[in-house]
Design an enzyme around this catalytic site. Structure first.
Site, PDB file in Angstrom:
ATOM      1  N   ARG A  93      -9.276   0.905  -0.428  1.00 55.15           N
ATOM      2  CA  ARG A  93      -8.953   0.494   0.931  1.00 55.15           C
ATOM      3  C   ARG A  93      -9.879  -0.652   1.351  1.00 55.15           C
ATOM      4  O   ARG A  93     -11.076  -0.655   1.007  1.00 55.15           O
ATOM      5  CB  ARG A  93      -9.156   1.698   1.850  1.00 55.15           C
ATOM      6  CG  ARG A  93      -8.835   1.478   3.314  1.00 55.15           C
ATOM      7  CD  ARG A  93      -7.371   1.300   3.533  1.00 55.15           C
ATOM      8  NE  ARG A  93      -7.004   1.569   4.922  1.00 55.15           N
ATOM      9  CZ  ARG A  93      -5.825   1.260   5.421  1.00 55.15           C
ATOM     10  NH1 ARG A  93      -4.891   0.682   4.679  1.00 55.15           N
ATOM     11  NH2 ARG A  93      -5.532   1.544   6.682  1.00 55.15           N
ATOM     12  N   THR A 368       4.606  -2.130   2.767  1.00 57.63           N
ATOM     13  CA  THR A 368       3.595  -1.579   1.884  1.00 57.63           C
ATOM     14  C   THR A 368       4.412  -1.289   0.658  1.00 57.63           C
ATOM     15  O   THR A 368       5.634  -1.410   0.697  1.00 57.63           O
ATOM     16  CB  THR A 368       3.040  -0.290   2.528  1.00 57.63           C
ATOM     17  OG1 THR A 368       2.344  -0.673   3.702  1.00 57.63           O
ATOM     18  CG2 THR A 368       2.127   0.508   1.622  1.00 57.63           C
ATOM     19  N   THR A 386      -1.044  -2.146  -0.122  1.00 56.70           N
ATOM     20  CA  THR A 386      -0.507  -2.840   1.046  1.00 56.70           C
ATOM     21  C   THR A 386      -1.342  -4.029   1.496  1.00 56.70           C
ATOM     22  O   THR A 386      -2.538  -4.115   1.203  1.00 56.70           O
ATOM     23  CB  THR A 386      -0.391  -1.856   2.246  1.00 56.70           C
ATOM     24  OG1 THR A 386       0.363  -2.460   3.284  1.00 56.70           O
ATOM     25  CG2 THR A 386      -1.750  -1.445   2.781  1.00 56.70           C
ATOM     26  N   ASP A 410      -5.210  -1.322  11.661  1.00 57.67           N
ATOM     27  CA  ASP A 410      -5.152   0.132  11.443  1.00 57.67           C
ATOM     28  C   ASP A 410      -6.336   0.862  12.075  1.00 57.67           C
ATOM     29  O   ASP A 410      -6.340   2.081  12.161  1.00 57.67           O
ATOM     30  CB  ASP A 410      -5.099   0.456   9.949  1.00 57.67           C
ATOM     31  CG  ASP A 410      -3.675   0.449   9.408  1.00 57.67           C
ATOM     32  OD1 ASP A 410      -2.728   0.369  10.213  1.00 57.67           O
ATOM     33  OD2 ASP A 410      -3.506   0.525   8.173  1.00 57.67           O
ATOM     34  N   SER A 440      -2.326   5.820   6.517  1.00 52.58           N
ATOM     35  CA  SER A 440      -1.357   6.914   6.372  1.00 52.58           C
ATOM     36  C   SER A 440      -0.818   6.988   4.951  1.00 52.58           C
ATOM     37  O   SER A 440       0.063   7.799   4.662  1.00 52.58           O
ATOM     38  CB  SER A 440      -0.178   6.703   7.325  1.00 52.58           C
ATOM     39  OG  SER A 440      -0.619   6.663   8.653  1.00 52.58           O
ATOM     40  N   GLY A 460       5.636   2.487   4.964  1.00 54.65           N
ATOM     41  CA  GLY A 460       6.256   2.849   6.242  1.00 54.65           C
ATOM     42  C   GLY A 460       5.287   3.240   7.341  1.00 54.65           C
ATOM     43  O   GLY A 460       5.675   3.948   8.277  1.00 54.65           O
TER      44      GLY A 460
HETATM   45  O1  DON Z   1      -2.518   2.086   5.655  1.00 52.13           O
HETATM   46  C1  DON Z   1      -1.573   2.261   6.402  1.00 52.13           C
HETATM   47  O2  DON Z   1      -1.228   3.352   6.795  1.00 52.13           O
HETATM   48  C2  DON Z   1      -0.730   1.068   6.796  1.00 52.13           C
HETATM   49  N1  DON Z   1      -1.516  -0.129   6.772  1.00 52.13           N
HETATM   50  C3  DON Z   1       0.439   0.980   5.895  1.00 52.13           C
HETATM   51  C4  DON Z   1       1.352  -0.158   6.264  1.00 52.13           C
HETATM   52  C5  DON Z   1       2.747   0.084   5.885  1.00 52.13           C
HETATM   53  O3  DON Z   1       3.104   1.092   5.336  1.00 52.13           O
HETATM   54  C6  DON Z   1       3.707  -0.947   6.260  1.00 52.13           C
HETATM   55  N2  DON Z   1       4.926  -0.767   5.534  1.00 52.13           N
HETATM   56  N3  DON Z   1       5.973  -0.415   5.641  1.00 52.13           N
END
Ligand code: DON
Length: 559
Positions: A93, A368, A386, A410, A440, A460
């Protein structure tokens, strides 16, 4: 005779063929959002690589062939089952830069500066993917960096024909890239939009990949690449420095382990909320026989939504980067806690979510990407990665061919202020220097009696967790095969905003009516291609079955 034929059809595990036929394999499987990236993983496994080698090849290739989300400039999580049954996780991350501060996205009156954590150079966290991929390869791969990176380098240098979908995606985001010259240059043919069938070459990205292939992590976190990133940041009011890059390291963390009706659930722990929430929701549902209530019956939806409501409410308060905030993991994952937490659910009435200010549903297209890889030794990689939004903050660092993430959004940039997914948070996830923002993402592996059973995950935003949950319950409670489990329409609830969002066809009109009479606010989604993109694997009838989510293009390839 007819009955004998019919009976034979039922000897194998049920596959009701609602979804497309899953790809069958016995030696190796890759399912990802890009057919070229899946091919890259398969090429490496056919040459003798294991699932980790295949996954790293796929991940680097996704950075080339699916630039919406595949990346060098972002971050993600991998859950890996080793052939001996041990499950490990890599957290790559992004981290906040060292100069980040809690109030960095607020004006002098304490109001959120619109778009700053999302659409600007200040939206980027320090990228983690490259360190994660290389760590995975070093520790659990069997092939060299040069071998596994070769397909990605080839795809970047020689190019690949753009599919209809990729050409559309790029065209859609071009207007947002116009103000960033390196982005516009990379994603146009001298200012003209790319068309389906055009060969898309990325020479700068090929060179960045070459540097990584030759020098390992120093090819990205030090030397020329790091200098290009840091100089661009310094010249444009960005925060990431050479020191931030040199200091970045992915972390091996213990997986989240839960159980559900005799299956073992292995998923990603904090700084992702994904695994914790999947396990918590399953714990709350376990005492109820979802299967006999019927798939997407009002009664089953009620139980699932009430469990989601409680788990997401806990997310907002208790989850953040465990290196900065003491996440009460043991308590949250306790089955007795789940029982207590669920005790006030009424059988026939929706519980209104606590009133903590209205969230909002995402409007911008987001991306993502999740991919799953399996070999024939029991090795599995379930990985989600992502840039956050589609094409991240849309900024290509000149000279690198690489897009930057906008993951800082985030963080809870102000208490109770929704991020782009409508998710809210407090202290546990406030911005702090060098901290990882809460995610998430929920790459998950399910085993049964110590044997591989499922690999699942999804993009998502906040819907990742509920997508993974539905694939798991579709298989375990409703006995679907992986193709049906992935293909059927989904619904989502995240406590705030107090809405149940659902894809077209997910609820029949009479089911919707019952739910509304119980006090639910329903919202049929009108955007995108439905909820999630769960490229998943199932072990069944002695074989490995892979499915690419039919909502989007991609490839499940096996051999
Ligand atoms: O880490 C996360 O939860 C978000 N940055 C993920 C972003 C995401 O899933 C966008 N896509 N559909």
């Amino acid at each position: 005779m007819r009955f004998i034929v019919l009976a034979l059809l039922f000897v194998l595990s049920p596959a009701y063929a609602v979804g497309p036929e899953a790809t069958y394999a016995t030696h190796g499987m890759v399912t990802s959002r890009s057919v070229y990236a899946s091919q890259a993983g398969i090429e490496i496994m056919k040459a003798g690589g294991n699932a980790v080698d295949g996954a790293v090849a796929t991940a680097f290739a996704l950075a080339v062939t699916y630039p919406d989300a595949g990346n060098l400039g972002g971050g993600g999580f991998a859950v890996i089952r080793l052939p001996n049954g041990k499950v490990v996780t890599n957290d790559n991350r992004e981290k906040a830069p060292e100069s980040a501060t809690t109030d960095m996205y607020l004006d002098k009156d304490g109001n959120v500066i619109k778009g700053l954590s999302l659409n600007t150079i200040k939206a980027s966290g320090v990228p983690g993917s490259v360190d994660g991929y290389l760590e995975m390869l070093d520790k659990y791969g069997t092939m060299t960096r040069q071998q596994v990176m070769a397909p990605a380098i080839r795809l970047a240098r020689d190019g690949f024909p753009l599919s209809h979908d990729m050409a559309l995606q790029i065209a859609y985001f071009l207007p947002k890239m116009k103000r960033f010259p390196a982005s516009y240059k990379k994603f146009t043919k001298n200012g003209e939009p790319y068309q389906e069938g055009d060969i898309f070459k990325q020479p700068d990205l090929a060179q960045t990949l070459e540097r990584i292939s030759k020098q390992g992590r120093d090819g990205f976190y030090k030397g020329k690449t790091a200098k290009l990133i840091a100089r661009f940041m310094a010249n444009n009011d960005g925060l990431i420095t050479e020191k931030d890059l040199a200091d970045y390291h992915s972390v091996w963390r213990a997986p989240i382990h839960g159980t559900y009706r005799g299956y073992d659930i292995w998923s990603m722990g904090p700084p992702s909320s994904g695994g914790v929430l999947v396990a918590m929701i399953l714990n709350m549902l376990e005492p109820y026989d979802l299967g006999s209530l019927g798939w997407h019956s009002a009664a089953a939806i009620h139980l699932i939504v009430e469990a989601e409501r409680r788990a997401y409410a806990d997310r907002a308060t208790y989850l953040g980067d465990p290196d900065f905030y003491k996440v009460p993991l043991k308590a949250l994952l306790d089955k007795a806690y789940a029982k207590k937490r669920f005790a006030d659910v009424k059988p026939d009435k929706a519980t209104p979510s606590k009133d903590v200010g209205a969230g909002s549903w995402p409007k911008e297209s987001m991306e993502t990407t999740h991919f799953s890889v399996a070999d024939d030794k029991g090795g599995i990689v379930s990985m989600t990665t992502t840039l956050n939004s589609s094409f991240g903050n849309k900024i290509v660092v000149p000279g690198t061919g690489m897009l930057l993430n906008n993951e800082m959004n985030d963080f809870s940039i102000k208490p109770n202020t929704p991020n782009q997914f409508g998710l809210i948070g407090h202290d546990a996830n406030k911005v702090e220097a060098s901290k990882r923002m809460l995610s998430s993402m929920s790459p998950t592996i399910v085993t049964k009696d110590g044997k591989p059973f499922l690999a699942v995950g999804s993009p998502g935003g906040g819907t990742i967790i509920t997508t993974v949950l539905q694939v798991i319950t579709n298989v375990i409670d409703y006995h679907m095969d992986i193709s049906d489990a992935v293909s059927l329409p989904r619904f989502h609830h995240q406590w705030e905003p107090d809405l149940v969002m659902y894809s077209p066809y997910a609820f029949s009109p009479d089911t919707a009516k019952i739910l509304e009479s119980m006090g639910y606010n329903l919202k049929e989604i009108q955007w995108g291609r439905g909820i999630g993109d769960a490229n998943s694997i199932e072990y069944r009838d002695g074989a490995i079955y892979g499915v690419k989510d039919p909502r989007n293009e991609g490839g499940a390839i096996g051999f």
